[in-house]
Design an enzyme around this catalytic site. Structure first.
Site, PDB file in Angstrom:
ATOM      1  N   ASP A   1      14.714  -2.976   6.024  1.00 27.74           N
ATOM      2  CA  ASP A   1      15.585  -2.669   6.758  1.00 27.74           C
ATOM      3  C   ASP A   1      16.550  -1.808   6.448  1.00 27.74           C
ATOM      4  O   ASP A   1      16.792  -1.801   5.552  1.00 27.74           O
ATOM      5  CB  ASP A   1      16.331  -3.047   8.901  1.00 27.74           C
ATOM      6  CG  ASP A   1      16.785  -4.017   7.866  1.00 27.74           C
ATOM      7  OD1 ASP A   1      17.447  -4.175   7.336  1.00 27.74           O
ATOM      8  OD2 ASP A   1      17.617  -3.734   9.691  1.00 27.74           O
ATOM      9  N   PRO A   2      16.570  -0.110   7.020  1.00 27.28           N
ATOM     10  CA  PRO A   2      17.171   0.657   6.184  1.00 27.28           C
ATOM     11  C   PRO A   2      18.712   0.213   6.263  1.00 27.28           C
ATOM     12  O   PRO A   2      19.458  -0.362   6.802  1.00 27.28           O
ATOM     13  CB  PRO A   2      17.237   1.905   7.277  1.00 27.28           C
ATOM     14  CG  PRO A   2      16.262   1.433   8.073  1.00 27.28           C
ATOM     15  CD  PRO A   2      16.169   0.294   7.988  1.00 27.28           C
TER      16      PRO A   2
END
EC number: 3.2.2.27
Length: 226
Positions: free
Chosen positions: A64-65
């Site tokens: 995920d970011p």
């Protein structure tokens, strides 16, 4: 391989699905409620903007970011210019310096030059709340990015998938190994890089697989400064 397919052709229908609408609505509601969500709304789908569907040669899967200020901009492992290179990317650069002759480690972590050559830098979850890793992990993004991988698997030929860590490897379990190349290693995070990411030679192997198919190799060298 069908050259003229676009992202819209292969995953456009997902945008009409209720799960996808719910995901977007949730993220937008969180932003409206004053929560800081990364990346900014305009950057969430950047992986698909920088790398058109028919140009995909290599896929690097992230999780995920980044959840710190000004880091995430829609390409996995990449950070905006002027932001300190994160630890996992530091290890990727270390591996590149060992693996690719003449590679010089840049003073930044901005990977746009890879994306523009056909390296799809795809996180499996496309948003995150500031300071809370995996906070958007069960919203529906995973379903969407599964569809992205399925589309590449189905419509493309000879794509090299670099799957680092168990999360990425699970995500790639349905990739057809007869049609595509799948290279696996531990994650480049400082917690696991020494268990086999460093020394994996995935970057040179990816290029050899591309050359074997008559495709152009990736120039992994990034601008030294921006």
């Amino acid at each position: 391989m069908t050259q003229q397919l676009t992202w819209h052709d292969v995953i456009g229908a997902e945008k009409e699905q209720s799960y996808f609408q719910q995901t977007l609505n949730f993220v937008e509601a969180e932003r409206q409620a004053g929560k800081v969500i990364y990346p900014p709304a305009k950057d969430v789908f950047n992986a698909f903007r920088y790398t058109e569907f028919q140009d995909v040669k290599v896929v690097i899967l992230g999780q995920d970011p980044y959840h710190g200020p000004n880091q995430a901009h829609g390409l996995c492992f990449s950070v905006l210019p002027g932001i300190k290179t994160p630890p996992s990317l530091v290890n990727m650069y270390k591996e590149l310096a060992q693996d690719i002759q003449g590679f010089q480690i840049p003073a930044h972590g901005y990977l746009e030059a890879w994306a523009k050559q056909g390296v799809l830098l795809l996180n499996t979850v496309l948003t995150v709340e500031q300071g809370k890793a995996h906070s958007h992990a069960s919203l529906g993004w995973e379903t969407f990015t599964d569809k992205v991988i399925e589309a590449i698997n189905q419509h493309q030929q000879g794509v090299v998938f670099l799957l680092w860590g168990s999360h990425a490897q699970k995500k790639g379990r349905f990739i057809d190994r007869h049609k595509h190349v799948v290279l696996t290693a531990p994650h480049p995070s400082p917690l696991s890089a020494h268990r086999g990411f460093l020394g994996c030679k995935h970057f040179s192997q990816a290029n050899q697989h591309l050359l074997d198919q008559g495709k152009q190799a990736i120039d992994w060298q990034l601008p030294l400064s921006l």
